[in-house]
Design an enzyme around this catalytic site. Structure first.
Site, PDB file in Angstrom:
ATOM      1  N   LYS A  51       0.849  -1.205   0.000  1.00 21.11           N
ATOM      2  CA  LYS A  51       0.000   0.000   0.000  1.00 21.11           C
ATOM      3  C   LYS A  51       0.879   1.247   0.000  1.00 21.11           C
ATOM      4  CE  LYS A  51      -0.237  -0.269   5.035  1.00 21.11           C
ATOM      5  NZ  LYS A  51      -0.994  -0.813   6.178  1.00 21.11           N
ATOM      6  N   TYR A 273      17.416  29.135  10.568  1.00 22.83           N
ATOM      7  CA  TYR A 273      16.231  29.884  11.019  1.00 22.83           C
ATOM      8  C   TYR A 273      16.143  29.895  12.536  1.00 22.83           C
ATOM      9  CZ  TYR A 273      14.099  29.948   6.353  1.00 22.83           C
ATOM     10  OH  TYR A 273      13.825  30.167   5.030  1.00 22.83           O
TER      11      TYR A 273
END
Ligand SMILES: *Cc1c(COP(=O)(O)O)cnc(C)c1O
Length: 382
Positions: A51, A273
């Site tokens: 899947k 950041y």
């Protein structure tokens, strides 16, 4: 040819030939893991759960190789996934965990996909499909009994009611009885035995029908948890599923990403950041082309480790969308150059360790590998 044209050609060749970020999928390692799980599942058979595009690794290539290794039963989640797999592989049995959802009947029939029936409504829908003219009266199905997850599957009460009703499951073409374990990763969890007990009360009423119980973790739990068709997914891809019963599996996935920039730090500087890390001089920082858009978890900010020139080095600063920064000060000068590739996941930084460090699961890391990363296949590809 003019000199400038030939220069352009050769620099283009260099650019094109220079490997960028990519995910390598080792199909020989996949095959080895399938054999490992199939040996453990003996005398039952071993299927494969592919899947979500085989957990992000490419269901077509993965399934083709597994078929070559003798896998004859595949499990996918949706009818669409099943149709895509059927386009690749004509022969194998393909089960669809979502069952017959509204509107999916045609896709199931057209591609000979076997639904895993989970609700009384699905069972009615399946009956109607099977009895319609030109319907699916020769297409088998599986019945999913929920024995302890409260997720997909008939409740034990609904399952008993179905068996008590006149005709029972006679007109449904059921060829597999399935259940799924909630706590297979922990051999000591009492829910495991309780689920087997609940399941046995139903399977005892349908003697002779094959069962499917264990996913990767359940297969490793022991004989009682395997059933006739094992349903491993993550173990095939080299991921740990049962710390209480570990298996020896080969790493299948390698994620490589190039160094975009090397910076000699000659004064104390903030990195990334939010300036969450401050690096003290003298130091060397490598900026690597792997970010959260590629599936590198934000939670590995100031916590990840990558392998540069064979050495484990720390991720410093916050993970960006497209980049991470790593401290390569400990490497000898010249050990790493711009364009060199770094191992983000692989033999020296296993998928399981990356997941642990990130505080997430190996499943999440695999299925989160970004679409921007090309998948390249190693080993026999059929
Ligand atoms: C995903 C899934 C599997 C495979 O699980 P792994 O832990 O990856 O082996 C098996 N059965 C069902 C019902 C699933 O949803």
């Amino acid at each position: 040819m003019t000199a400038s044209k030939s220069n352009l050609r050769s620099s283009l060749r260099e650019a094109v030939g220079h490997p960028g970020a990519e995910v390598l999928v080792d199909l020989d390692a996949l095959a080895q893991n399938f054999r490992t799980m199939a040996d453990i599942a003996t005398p039952g058979q071993c299927g494969a759960v592919v899947k979500a595009d085989a957990y992000g690794l490419g269901a077509a290539m993965v399934s083709r190789r597994l078929q070559h290794e003798g896998c004859t039963t595949f499990f996918v989640q949706s009818a669409e996934e099943g149709a895509a797999l059927r386009a690749e592989l004509a022969e194998p049995i393909i089960y669809v965990f979502n069952g017959v959802t509204p509107g999916s009947g045609e896709t199931l029939l057209a591609n000979r996909l076997r639904p895993v029936l989970s609700t009384p409504q699905q069972i009615e829908r399946w009956r109607a499909l099977r009895s319609a003219p030109g319907g699916a009266d020769d297409l088998p199905a599986a019945l999913h009994i929920d024995t302890g997850m409260t997720r997909l599957g008939l409740s034990p009460r609904d399952a008993h009611a179905l068996l008590d009703a006149p005709g029972g499951i006679a007109d449904l073409g059921i060829e597999l009885l399935m259940t799924h374990l909630a706590c297979a990763s922990d051999a000591d969890d009492p829910l495991n035995a309780a689920q087997i007990d609940t399941f046995a009360h139903i399977t005892d009423r349908l003697p002779g029908l094959p069962t499917s119980i264990g996913a990767s973790g359940g297969v490793l739990l022991g004989e009682a948890f395997r059933g006739d068709i094992a349903r491993p997914g993550i173990a095939l891809f080299g991921g740990e599923s049962n710390p209480s019963r570990p298996a020896t599996l080969a790493p299948v996935v390698t994620w490589l990403a190039p160094v975009l920039q090397l910076r000699d730090v000659t004064e104390t500087l903030p990195v990334g950041y939010g300036a969450t890390y401050v690096i003290e001089a003298p130091a060397r920082v490598a900026t690597v082309a792997a970010g959260y858009a590629d599936g590198y978890p934000l939670s590995l900010s100031n916590a990840g480790i990558v392998v540069v020139a064979g050495q484990r080095v720390p991720v410093i600063g916050r993970v960006s969308m497209d980049m991470i920064t790593v401290d390569v000060s400990a490497l000898p000068r010249g050990a790493v150059a711009e364009g060199d590739r770094v191992e983000i996941i692989g033999e020296h930084m296993l998928l399981d360790e990356v997941a642990q460090r990130a505080g997430t699961s190996n499943y999440t890391i695999l299925t989160g590998l970004g679409p921007r990363l090309p998948r390249r296949y190693l080993g026999r590809d059929d």
